[in-house]
Structures are given as C-alpha cells and as structure tokens.
Write an enzyme that holds these catalytic residues in place. Sequence first.
Site, short mmCIF file in Angstrom:
data_model
loop_
_atom_site.label_atom_id
_atom_site.label_comp_id
_atom_site.label_asym_id
_atom_site.label_seq_id
_atom_site.Cartn_x
_atom_site.Cartn_y
_atom_site.Cartn_z
N GLU A 43 0.85 -1.18 0.00
CA GLU A 43 0.00 0.00 0.00
C GLU A 43 0.90 1.24 0.00
OE1 GLU A 43 -2.75 -0.24 3.25
OE2 GLU A 43 -3.25 -2.32 2.79
N ASP A 64 -4.79 8.19 10.88
CA ASP A 64 -3.44 7.74 11.17
C ASP A 64 -2.91 8.32 12.48
OD1 ASP A 64 -2.97 6.18 8.78
OD2 ASP A 64 -3.07 8.08 7.70
#
Length: 257
Positions: free
Chosen positions: A46, A57
């Site tokens: 990814e 995140d």
Amino acid sequence: MNRLEQLFKTKKEGILSVYFTAGYPKPDDTIPVICELEAQGADLIEVGIPFSDPMADGPVIQESSTRALEAGMNLKYLFEQLQGIRTRVQIPLILMGYLNPIMQYGVENFCRKAAETGMDGVIVPDLPFRDYLTEYKPLGDKYGLKFIMLITPETSEERIRFIDEHTDGFIYMVSTASTTGAKDCFDENTLAYFNRINAMGLRNPRLIGFGISNRATFDAAQQHAVGVIVGSKFVKLLGTEASPKEAVAGLMRALKE
C-alpha cells in the site's frame, strides 16, 4: 485478471500487506522501498499518498506525511516515480490516500493515471460509501481498479454486508476504532470482534490492519483473516534504519521473533 484477484485466488492465508508513505524518509525512496518489500517477501504493498491531515493515522504516519510533503512529494510527483514500476515489481500495488488530494488532482484523472502506472486498487479512508457507489466504483470498473473499503468494530452488520455485496478485492478490517499505531497484543474485545466477523461468512477476503507490530499481533490477526496489514511499525523503521533494505529486514524480523 486483476493482480489482487490473482493473489487471493492463489494464496488463501498468510498474506502480508505493508503500508508506507511515499517519499519518506527521502523523496526518492518510493521505488527502492517497493522493490525491497517485494524482494523480502511482501505479498501486497500500500503506497501512501502524503496528506496534511491524515485523520485515521497515528503520530508515526502523520509525521512521515508531514516530512514527505515538506520535501516536495505530491500526487503528480508520485505518478512520475511510479512510471515503469511494472517492469520491476510483480506483486499487487494499492494507492492509499485521502479524498482531498484525489479531488484536487481530478477523480477520473487520478483513476486513469493509477491504471496507467500499474496500480491495482485504491483505499480512501474518508470516501463516503454513497459517493463510492455513484462516482468512484464506475471509474474503478472503467480503469480496472478495485476500491477497497474499511470496516471497524463499530460498523453494523447491515453495513458490513452491504460493503461486502458492493465491493471487490478485499475488505480492510480495522482492528480498533482508534488511529493507526503499534500494539503489543490484542485484547479480548478485539478478538471477539474478529470472531464475530469470521462468523458472518463474507464473500470478500479480509485483511486485518492497525496495531500489527510483532509476532503476537501478527499471529493473532493471521488466525482470523487471510492476512494482515502492517503500517506504523514499518514507517517507524524507515525513519530509523540506514536504508530501505535494512528497514524491510527489520520488519520481517519483528514479525517472526
């Protein structure tokens, strides 16, 4: 056949997907990182598109995005880097990024360029499912890209089944409702969530991400899905090791010891 479809057709368990932020720790590290990950055993990669506000995140990936952006990384430069990657790497590659940079680039332009550079899928954590169905899925079908959707412990069974019905490739199964980041082990509630999703008999294969950082979390996740996704642990190693090769080697050791 899409490379993602081929992967899940030929490998039914033990799949390792690795996330990293493009252009981190240095702008020209993107291709060396991809090549090293394939060389040392990753099944799927990814490639993260840096963004100034990556809300899903944790601090490690946020910091990597900030540094990559400060060094000049953007979508245009990333696509330039990815030209010719398919002469060097065979495993599936996915772009992972937030809506804002994609919309600024132009959604169809983004899909066209992703296909031209050999990408197999896209993950957009903040993509509303309605927009996926009406705009993004038709473009994904047109250009041969799989749009991967996420589920969390809070996602209802009804929504999970709807996602399973209307997506292809795999389902990104987020292990926790919190942001990304390494964990030492999974608690009982997380394991119960894994078992609950297992019992649903979904059509799509699942990869478990968020919190995979060592042998214990790696093994626990592998027992409840066809594979795992590692992100923060690897990004942290990229920032501390002397080279992408050493960072990948460090990750592989951490998942086995």
